[in-house]
Structure formats: structure tokens, C-alpha cells
Design a protein around this motif. Structure first.
Motif, PDB file in Angstrom:
ATOM      1  N   ARG A 314     -11.705  -0.990  -4.041  1.00 28.12           N
ATOM      2  CA  ARG A 314     -10.608  -0.138  -4.534  1.00 28.12           C
ATOM      3  C   ARG A 314     -10.799   1.307  -4.069  1.00 28.12           C
ATOM      4  O   ARG A 314      -9.837   1.971  -3.664  1.00 28.12           O
ATOM      5  N   ALA A 315     -12.028   1.781  -4.142  1.00 25.24           N
ATOM      6  CA  ALA A 315     -12.296   3.159  -3.733  1.00 25.24           C
ATOM      7  C   ALA A 315     -12.031   3.348  -2.243  1.00 25.24           C
ATOM      8  O   ALA A 315     -11.420   4.344  -1.827  1.00 25.24           O
ATOM      9  N   GLU A 316     -12.465   2.383  -1.429  1.00 23.98           N
ATOM     10  CA  GLU A 316     -12.268   2.484   0.024  1.00 23.98           C
ATOM     11  C   GLU A 316     -10.795   2.358   0.392  1.00 23.98           C
ATOM     12  O   GLU A 316     -10.296   3.099   1.245  1.00 23.98           O
ATOM     13  N   ALA A 317     -10.089   1.437  -0.263  1.00 22.30           N
ATOM     14  CA  ALA A 317      -8.654   1.288   0.001  1.00 22.30           C
ATOM     15  C   ALA A 317      -7.899   2.546  -0.410  1.00 22.30           C
ATOM     16  O   ALA A 317      -6.958   2.972   0.273  1.00 22.30           O
ATOM     17  N   GLY A 318      -8.283   3.143  -1.518  1.00 22.80           N
ATOM     18  CA  GLY A 318      -7.637   4.370  -1.961  1.00 22.80           C
ATOM     19  C   GLY A 318      -7.905   5.531  -1.015  1.00 22.80           C
ATOM     20  O   GLY A 318      -7.016   6.355  -0.750  1.00 22.80           O
ATOM     21  N   ARG A 319      -9.125   5.591  -0.484  1.00 20.13           N
ATOM     22  CA  ARG A 319      -9.484   6.670   0.442  1.00 20.13           C
ATOM     23  C   ARG A 319      -8.625   6.627   1.703  1.00 20.13           C
ATOM     24  O   ARG A 319      -8.254   7.676   2.261  1.00 20.13           O
ATOM     25  N   ALA A 320      -8.291   5.408   2.145  1.00 25.21           N
ATOM     26  CA  ALA A 320      -7.517   5.246   3.384  1.00 25.21           C
ATOM     27  C   ALA A 320      -6.072   4.853   3.102  1.00 25.21           C
ATOM     28  O   ALA A 320      -5.415   4.214   3.927  1.00 25.21           O
ATOM     29  N   SER A 321      -5.545   5.236   1.947  1.00 28.03           N
ATOM     30  CA  SER A 321      -4.218   4.769   1.520  1.00 28.03           C
ATOM     31  C   SER A 321      -3.091   5.213   2.446  1.00 28.03           C
ATOM     32  O   SER A 321      -2.035   4.579   2.484  1.00 28.03           O
ATOM     33  N   ASP A 322      -3.296   6.294   3.212  1.00 30.23           N
ATOM     34  CA  ASP A 322      -2.232   6.786   4.091  1.00 30.23           C
ATOM     35  C   ASP A 322      -1.814   5.748   5.133  1.00 30.23           C
ATOM     36  O   ASP A 322      -0.663   5.727   5.566  1.00 30.23           O
ATOM     37  N   ARG A 323      -2.774   4.886   5.531  1.00 29.93           N
ATOM     38  CA  ARG A 323      -2.438   3.931   6.585  1.00 29.93           C
ATOM     39  C   ARG A 323      -1.513   2.825   6.078  1.00 29.93           C
ATOM     40  O   ARG A 323      -0.841   2.162   6.860  1.00 29.93           O
ATOM     41  N   LEU A 324      -1.455   2.616   4.761  1.00 32.57           N
ATOM     42  CA  LEU A 324      -0.718   1.479   4.202  1.00 32.57           C
ATOM     43  C   LEU A 324       0.765   1.554   4.538  1.00 32.57           C
ATOM     44  O   LEU A 324       1.387   0.538   4.896  1.00 32.57           O
ATOM     45  N   LEU A 325       1.373   2.716   4.400  1.00 28.82           N
ATOM     46  CA  LEU A 325       2.797   2.864   4.646  1.00 28.82           C
ATOM     47  C   LEU A 325       3.088   3.530   5.972  1.00 28.82           C
ATOM     48  O   LEU A 325       4.198   4.037   6.208  1.00 28.82           O
ATOM     49  N   ALA A 326       2.086   3.525   6.866  1.00 27.56           N
ATOM     50  CA  ALA A 326       2.314   4.077   8.205  1.00 27.56           C
ATOM     51  C   ALA A 326       3.352   3.223   8.928  1.00 27.56           C
ATOM     52  O   ALA A 326       3.352   2.003   8.812  1.00 27.56           O
ATOM     53  N   PRO A 327       4.259   3.834   9.695  1.00 26.79           N
ATOM     54  CA  PRO A 327       5.305   3.051  10.386  1.00 26.79           C
ATOM     55  C   PRO A 327       4.735   2.282  11.569  1.00 26.79           C
ATOM     56  O   PRO A 327       3.582   2.456  11.963  1.00 26.79           O
ATOM     57  N   VAL A 328       5.564   1.440  12.153  1.00 25.99           N
ATOM     58  CA  VAL A 328       5.180   0.742  13.380  1.00 25.99           C
ATOM     59  C   VAL A 328       5.006   1.767  14.491  1.00 25.99           C
ATOM     60  O   VAL A 328       5.856   2.613  14.702  1.00 25.99           O
ATOM     61  N   ARG A 329       3.883   1.638  15.176  1.00 25.16           N
ATOM     62  CA  ARG A 329       3.677   2.534  16.323  1.00 25.16           C
ATOM     63  C   ARG A 329       2.698   1.906  17.295  1.00 25.16           C
ATOM     64  O   ARG A 329       2.030   0.944  16.971  1.00 25.16           O
TER      65      ARG A 329
END
Length: 329
Positions: A314-329
Motif C-alpha cells: 500500500r505504501a509503495e503503490a501510494g508513493r507512485a500513485s501518479d502513474r495510475l491515471l497517466a494517459p496512454v503514451r
């Protein structure tokens, strides 16, 4: 999609759709006892085709536009019929399916049955519209059986919440959330779980974490490893997931992939008939593998070994949460 069937023993027209676990069903209408069985079956077939074609707007929006709701409903009520030996065919697939249903309803010869069919088709179209908005309540829940070439941010967020509750995945991830969106969230959480587990075991790469499962079921690890590798190459979880799903969907459409379009030399790694559902199963298997390996390494002597893994992920996923809703690129 909704599958329609005709029960000739009761003359009921039935609607059935997948609901993640089992199927839901209801009676649409009761045809007159003197209605020929062939007419009842043709009506069921036509409605199934109409539903299948309409759901393309949700599942494969790259080849299908919005559902033409009003023209399709008008076609059911006032269909094109043969005149002077000719039949006008509407260029829109959904509208033409509506005309086909309308022509069969004329043979059934019941205004009451026609009203019931129109009401059911309206409910089906409404389910598609709600699914496009990320609302899978009621009849729209059949979207959990589909492999969409997109993912609603609402559905990704819902899957993320489920994984926060159970980082190794649970049944609600397969029954309550659209599978492509669930795969996007699962890819994000798998990246976190692999990082946590690799640090715990002192491994050098992702393969060290998934090696146990790879030895037991080698093919089931290929897709998760490809997702992780593509994320490491800079793709967002959404882009990494869609790249695999699209490869499989192209094969389902009849395309023979070129060598550079294959996920693995000579192969696409997902079942073309159910790519998102299969990928989700494999990502959840990889998450459970991480949890089991972490338990084996860190569990002995720990007061709450499962809680330790869950908390770390949970801590690691929260730390990198910005990537979750990153658009297709």
C-alpha cells in the motif's frame, strides 16, 4: 451483450446477460400461443444481434460510433420492408439490426409484444450509456464480461480502491469492475508488489520474484512480465495493458499479426476471445505469488506477516500513485 432466447413451451421471450458470477435473466414478453416457433426464435436472434452490435460502441469504440438510439428504436417500430422486390438496407449496423427486429415483430403481430421489446431495447441502450460513464449498476454490469479498448477513470479508481482493501486481489475485482480498468489498476499494484518483494528477497530483477510461478505455470507469467517491462520502458499502466489487449483483439477481428506486432515471437499472449479477463486473472496470480514469496521470506517469526506485506505494498503503490491515471503514451 444480452443474449435473447425463446422458450417455446411457455412462449416467453427471455433476455440473459453475464453478471461476472453467473448470469441475470428476465422475461421480456409472452408471445401469442399461435405464434410460429420460428418467428419467436428469429426475434430472439435479431435482438441478440442488435445488442451485440450496439455494445461495440462500448467495447470497440475505434470501429463503432455512438449508439444511434432514436433511429434504431424508430426502425423497430416502423421497419423497412420489401417493396417491388427490393429491400432498403440501412448503412448503420445498429439501425439495420433494428429494422430486422421490426420486420420479425410484424410477423408476430402483437402491439403489446412490440411495446415490450422496445422497452427492453431502451433498457439495453441505457445500460450501454451508463457503462460508458463508468456506472456498472444493474444491467450495465454485463460490461464486466467485456474487453474494452479503453478504460474509464471512474472504473480504474474503483479497482484501485478494491486493491487497496486486498492488495493481492479478490473476487470483487472480477465481478464489480470492468476488466480492462481492473487490469490497469492491477498493473500498478503489481509493480508495487514486485518492488516490495524484490527488496525483501534481495533479488536483482522482476524475474527473481515471479520465478516460482514461472516454473509451475510458465505461460501464465508471460503477460504480467510484459506489462511490467513495458511500464519500465516508460509506458503508463493504461498503455501497457491496452497494447496487449489490442494485439489480441486484432486477431479476434481476423487480422494476421506481423512479426513486429506479436507480444512474443510468433504469438499474442492473450486469448482473443477474452483478453482483458485473462490478463486480469494472470495479474492477480502474479500478485498472489508476490504475497506468498514475501510471506516465505519475511513471515517466520513476524507477528502479522500478511499485514506487513499489505502495508508495504500500500505504501509503495501510494508513493507512485501518479502513474495510475497517466494517459496512454
Amino acid at each position: 451483450m444480452t443474449t435473447y432466447a425463446y422458450d417455446s413451451s411457455t412462449t416467453h421471450l427471455l433476455a440473459v446477460w453475464g453478471a461476472g458470477v453467473g448470469s441475470a435473466a428476465h422475461s421480456v414478453a409472452r408471445l401469442h400461443a399461435r405464434t410460429p416457433v420460428a418467428v419467436g426464435r428469429r426475434l430472439a436472434h435479431g435482438l441478440t444481434q442488435l445488442s451485440t452490435t450496439a455494445w461495440l460502441s462500448y467495447e470497440e469504440s475505434d470501429i463503432a460510433g455512438p449508439v444511434p438510439v432514436s433511429p434504431a428504436l424508430r426502425a423497430i417500430v416502423d421497419p423497412n420492408v420489401v417493396r417491388a422486390g427490393r429491400l432498403r438496407v440501412d448503412p448503420d449496423w445498429v439501425v439495420e439490426a433494428g429494422h430486422d427486429v421490426g420486420r420479425t415483430l410484424r410477423e408476430a403481430g402483437s402491439a403489446g409484444v412490440r411495446r415490450a421489446v422496445v422497452a427492453d431495447v431502451e433498457a439495453e441502450f441505457d445500460a450501454i450509456e451508463r457503462a460508458l460513464l463508468g456506472d456498472l449498476a444493474g444491467r450495465a454490469g454485463q460490461a464486466v464480461m467485456m474487453s474494452r479498448l479503453d478504460a474509464s477513470p471512474v472504473q480504474i479508481a474503483a479497482a484501485d480502491r478494491l486493491l487497496h482493501e486486498v492488495p493481492t486481489g479478490g473476487q470483487p475485482l472480477t465481478t464489480d469492475v470492468e476488466p480492462t480498468a481492473a487490469c490497469v489498476a492491477a498493473a500498478h499494484w503489481l509493480r508495487a508488489a514486485v518492488d516490495v518483494t524484490r527488496d525483501a528477497i534481495g533479488g536483482d530483477d522482476d524475474g527473481d520474484v515471479l520465478a516460482t510461478e514461472e516454473a509451475a505455470q510458465p505461460w501464465d507469467v508471460v503477460a504480467p512480465r510484459l506489462v511490467l517491462a513495458r511500464m519500465d520502458d516508460g509506458l503508463s499502466p493504461l498503455a501497457a495493458v491496452l497494447s496487449l489487449v489490442l494485439s489480441a483483439k486484432r486477431v479476434a477481428r481476423g487480422f494476421v499479426p506481423a512479426p513486429d506486432e506479436c507480444d512474443v515471437r510468433g504469438h499474442v499472449v492473450l486469448d482473443p476471445g477474452r483478453p482483458s479477463r485473462q490478463l486480469l486473472d494472470q495479474l492477480m496470480l502474479a500478485l498472489r505469488t508476490c504475497g506468498q514469496l514475501h510471506l516465505e521470506v519475511c513471515g517466520p517469526g513476524a507477528p502479522d506477516p500478511f499485514d506487513a506485506f499489505d502495508a508495504a505494498v500500500r505504501a509503495e503503490a501510494g508513493r507512485a500513485s501518479d502513474r495510475l491515471l497517466a494517459p496512454v503514451r
